[in-house]
Design an enzyme around this catalytic site. Structure first.
Site, mmCIF file in Angstrom:
data_model
loop_
_atom_site.group_PDB
_atom_site.id
_atom_site.type_symbol
_atom_site.label_atom_id
_atom_site.label_comp_id
_atom_site.label_asym_id
_atom_site.label_seq_id
_atom_site.Cartn_x
_atom_site.Cartn_y
_atom_site.Cartn_z
ATOM 1 N N ASN A 154 102.194 42.182 34.551
ATOM 2 C CA ASN A 154 101.800 43.308 35.388
ATOM 3 C C ASN A 154 102.968 44.170 35.869
ATOM 4 O OD1 ASN A 154 100.099 44.722 37.579
ATOM 5 N ND2 ASN A 154 101.588 43.559 38.799
ATOM 6 N N TYR A 220 106.580 57.833 31.521
ATOM 7 C CA TYR A 220 105.544 56.862 31.878
ATOM 8 C C TYR A 220 104.497 56.766 30.778
ATOM 9 C CZ TYR A 220 102.250 54.362 34.904
ATOM 10 O OH TYR A 220 101.394 53.423 35.449
ATOM 11 N N LYS A 224 103.437 53.306 28.573
ATOM 12 C CA LYS A 224 102.101 52.718 28.594
ATOM 13 C C LYS A 224 101.418 52.781 27.230
ATOM 14 C CE LYS A 224 102.141 51.360 32.861
ATOM 15 N NZ LYS A 224 102.070 49.921 33.223
ATOM 16 N N THR A 255 97.848 51.516 45.866
ATOM 17 C CA THR A 255 98.984 50.602 45.935
ATOM 18 C C THR A 255 100.167 51.316 46.597
ATOM 19 O OG1 THR A 255 99.890 51.306 43.805
ATOM 20 C CG2 THR A 255 98.277 49.497 43.762
#
Length: 316
Positions: A154, A220, A224, A255
């Site tokens: 994760n 990013y 991913k 988060t």
């Protein structure tokens, strides 16, 4: 992500791209101290509550006959956010959790919280960018518990938004090293152990950004997309070894990392969700439950897939 959310990102094109949101501490930026529950209340008050089923509240007690009783679960990046909530969820279902993160003080807090409600967990400081750290982390779990039944890879970061031509090479390399190489290294050392023990389950953290492109987040996006590709290849290689390997792709989840990103860009939750199919920010508990599903006996036919937990965003 939705058009309006994309526009919010791309409207700020004067970023220097130097570092991870410089000057903003993840621990300080909690939207002025608002909790996940408070954020949910704010969204409801603003008229953007989801038109889908309300997420269930997390369990608060240990189920000694839970779905994962006796299982050993390894989790990276579990000192906050989705990883932390997933550690709680697995232990409440009876699992033994061995987890890591770079922030030792937060790791110890999570470990003590789990022990406080009767769960079993062990924290080990690990930097997933370093092969020697990852190897030691995997070996530490084996030494402690003798096996790894489930691994949730994760750990990841989100960098300062910037257009491609302004992204410093070291920033691009750092995000790929943390997000993509980090998960590669975890699988590199998890898979041989799982083959020797006769099987196992691996779940990799991907993202909606692994399916579509967004302006100012190319680094990013690349990280991913790479995770989804790694997951598919690893699943094919290990299907005959009784190892199931899948990834999971959220949209926006409440988060510390998301709050830091929104605060840096001056985006409110209400602005962000206007273009979402499900007009709210997802909770870490919701994503944790999806991870538990992929790790459960209800998902025995699933391998080599990416689970869409974007609230319908990828259905467009």
């Amino acid at each position: 992500m939705a058009d309006k959310f994309e526009d919010t990102f791309s409207s700020k094109t004067n970023y220097t791209g130097k570092g991870l949101m410089k000057g903003i501490s993840r621990r300080r930026i909690l939207l002025s101290g608002v909790s996940a529950t408070g954020v949910a209340a704010t969204i409801v008050a603003g008229g953007v509550q989801a038109n889908t089923q309300k997420p269930p509240e997390p369990k608060t007690t240990i189920d000694r006959n839970g779905k994962f009783t006796g299982k050993v679960v390894l989790i990276t990046g579990a000192t906050s956010g989705i990883g932390e909530e997933t550690a709680y969820a697995f232990t409440r279902e009876g699992a033994k959790v061995f987890f890591c993160g770079r922030r030792e003080n937060l790791g110890k807090q999570v470990e003590e919280k789990i022990k406080g409600f009767g769960g079993e967990a062990t924290y080990m400081r690990t930097d997933v960018r370093k092969e020697e750290d990852v190897k030691a982390f995997i070996e530490g779990c084996i030494q402690k518990y003798g096996r790894i039944d489930i691994a949730f890879n994760n750990a990841g970061i989100f960098m300062t938004p910037a257009e491609i031509h302004t992204i410093p090479l070291d920033n691009f390399i750092d995000i790929l090293t943390t997000n993509t190489v980090g998960e590669f290294l975890c699988m590199k050392y998890e898979i041989p152990r799982m083959r020797r023990q006769g099987g196992g389950i691996i779940i990799n953290m991907a993202s909606v950004a692994g399916h579509v492109g967004f302006s100012t987040t190319a680094h990013y996006n690349a990280s991913k997309h790479g995770i989804i590709g790694l997951t598919k290849a690893a699943a094919i290689e290990n299907a005959n070894y009784n190892i199931r390997i899948n990834s999971i792709s959220p949209l926006a989840v409440d988060t510390p990392q998301l709050r830091e990103s929104f605060a840096f860009q001056g985006i409110t939750y209400e602005q962000a969700v206007q273009g979402f199919v499900t007009k709210r920010i997802m909770t870490p508990h919701e994503i944790a439950q999806a991870v538990l599903f992929l790790a459960s006996n209800q998902a025995t036919s699933l391998t080599g897939m990416d689970l869409d937990v974007t609230g319908g965003q990828l259905a467009r």
